[in-house]
Design a protein around this motif. Structure first.
Motif, PDB file in Angstrom:
ATOM      1  N   CYS A  67       4.561  -8.206 -31.319  1.00 43.66           N
ATOM      2  CA  CYS A  67       4.625  -9.750 -31.137  1.00 43.66           C
ATOM      3  C   CYS A  67       5.877 -10.004 -30.319  1.00 43.66           C
ATOM      4  N   SER A  68       5.865 -10.084 -29.055  1.00 45.27           N
ATOM      5  CA  SER A  68       6.778  -9.574 -28.160  1.00 45.27           C
ATOM      6  C   SER A  68       6.577 -10.060 -26.848  1.00 45.27           C
ATOM      7  N   SER A  69       7.506  -9.630 -25.762  1.00 50.67           N
ATOM      8  CA  SER A  69       7.473 -10.186 -24.524  1.00 50.67           C
ATOM      9  C   SER A  69       7.103  -9.011 -23.272  1.00 50.67           C
ATOM     10  N   ILE A  70       6.204  -9.286 -22.443  1.00 47.29           N
ATOM     11  CA  ILE A  70       6.098  -8.247 -21.537  1.00 47.29           C
ATOM     12  C   ILE A  70       6.021  -8.832 -20.058  1.00 47.29           C
ATOM     13  N   MET A  71       6.629  -8.080 -19.288  1.00 46.10           N
ATOM     14  CA  MET A  71       6.464  -8.354 -17.683  1.00 46.10           C
ATOM     15  C   MET A  71       6.601  -7.222 -17.002  1.00 46.10           C
ATOM     16  N   SER A 125      11.360 -13.309 -26.705  1.00 44.87           N
ATOM     17  CA  SER A 125      10.619 -13.975 -25.512  1.00 44.87           C
ATOM     18  C   SER A 125      11.383 -14.003 -24.153  1.00 44.87           C
ATOM     19  N   VAL A 126      11.096 -13.389 -23.260  1.00 49.63           N
ATOM     20  CA  VAL A 126      11.875 -13.217 -21.734  1.00 49.63           C
ATOM     21  C   VAL A 126      11.470 -13.926 -20.741  1.00 49.63           C
ATOM     22  N   ILE A 127      12.399 -14.573 -20.295  1.00 49.40           N
ATOM     23  CA  ILE A 127      11.964 -15.475 -19.007  1.00 49.40           C
ATOM     24  C   ILE A 127      13.106 -15.509 -17.972  1.00 49.40           C
TER      25      ILE A 127
END
Length: 317
Positions: free
Chosen positions: A158-162, A223-225
């Motif tokens: 339950c994470s952030s991916i890019m 959550s990375v942005i």
């Protein structure tokens, strides 16, 4: 300091659930811009069985991009079925990151296993969708990220991916230890980082990247942005014991980085806290921050880990 305007509650499974599998919780919202609408994946539960145990399933809602509180569609069945007997995802699936790769969507999800000496174990699985992210099929029978010699407990997607310069980056949660409270065992987990050339095979150091601010801090749902050429991370954190209350329950933390390697924590700048009353007055958690139509939104859960669903806020400054 970030300034957010809370827009309100978006979805409550107790009011709008579409089946026995969607009776409680709408945890870990993860928003994906689908061009014509916004799809928010989330995790719900059927009612507890006779032994008091619950099972998690993953679903979604589609939202109107012109009115983000307007629900257009609710999934009528889980996006992926539970695993077979003895598998790492036999007793629960929780969707995490969803990322488009060419014509497919990759789903990084948490598989739940029931344990004896502790309540559960997690590992991260991969599933793929060829129908626009509506249903998913497993990439393989086992997890793509599980326990290692320096990450012995609990990996959660339950994470952030890019993808940056042809390299996949995944921020995920990994267990540090278990604490025996005398009544039950509680887990301690923190945020870590992994990289991959293909989104399948991952290199990871197994080292927490966000400095804890409370003893035995549990961190989740990074959550990375990128905003104004700087990387920003919003995440959940709480105490690991006696946390099912307003004082020690989840809050939303914040950190920033210029190189995706060194993160500087500054929770006071998150600009986000519990409300004075209502569904998010005791807890805020599981942020998903995304740009849509030139605006930055945060989807998040409230009291009791999202028992009454999730809401949305818009970034004002």
């Amino acid at each position: 300091m970030f300034k957010w305007e809370k827009l309100g509650q978006v979805f409550n499974p107790k009011k709008s659930g579409t089946g026995e599998w969607m009776q409680e919780q709408a945890q870990n919202p993860y928003a994906v811009d689908m061009d014509k609408f916004v799809r928010v994946y989330f995790n719900c539960r059927a009612k507890k069985d006779k032994e008091g145990k619950s099972t998690s399933y993953a679903g979604f809602v589609d939202l109107d991009k012109k009115n983000i509180l307007n629900v257009l569609n609710i999934s009528s069945k889980p996006i992926i079925q539970l695993g077979t007997k003895g598998s790492f995802d036999e007793f629960g699936i929780m969707s995490g990151s969803v990322f488009r790769v060419d014509e497919e969507y990759y789903l990084y999800y948490v598989g739940w296993t029931r344990m004896l000496s502790v309540p559960y174990n997690w590992a991260i699985g991969l599933a793929k969708s060829s129908d626009g992210g509506t249903t998913f099929s497993r990439f393989g029978k086992g997890p793509i990220i599980g326990s290692t010699y320096n990450e012995p407990f609990l990996q959660a997607g339950c994470s952030s991916i890019m993808k940056i310069d042809n390299v996949f980056h995944l921020w995920y949660t990994s267990g540090i230890k278990w604490i025996d409270t005398g009544l039950k065992s509680e887990s301690v987990y923190q945020i870590m980082h992994a990289v991959s050339p293909d989104g399948i095979n991952w290199d990871r150091e197994g080292v927490p990247i966000i400095k804890a601010v409370v003893v035995d801090e549990a961190q989740a749902s990074p959550s990375v942005i990128n905003i104004n050429d700087r990387w920003h991370m919003f995440f959940s954190y709480r105490h690991s014991t006696n946390f099912r209350n307003k004082e020690r329950g989840y809050r939303i933390g914040y950190a920033w980085s210029d190189d995706l390697k060194v993160w500087h924590r500054d929770d006071t700048s998150s600009g986000f806290d519990i409300s004075a009353w209502g569904w998010d007055s005791e807890m805020v958690c599981y942020p998903s921050v995304v740009k849509i139509n030139g605006f930055v939104y945060m989807f998040y859960c409230g009291n009791d880990f999202g028992k009454e669903g999730f809401g949305c806020a818009i970034l004002k400054q």
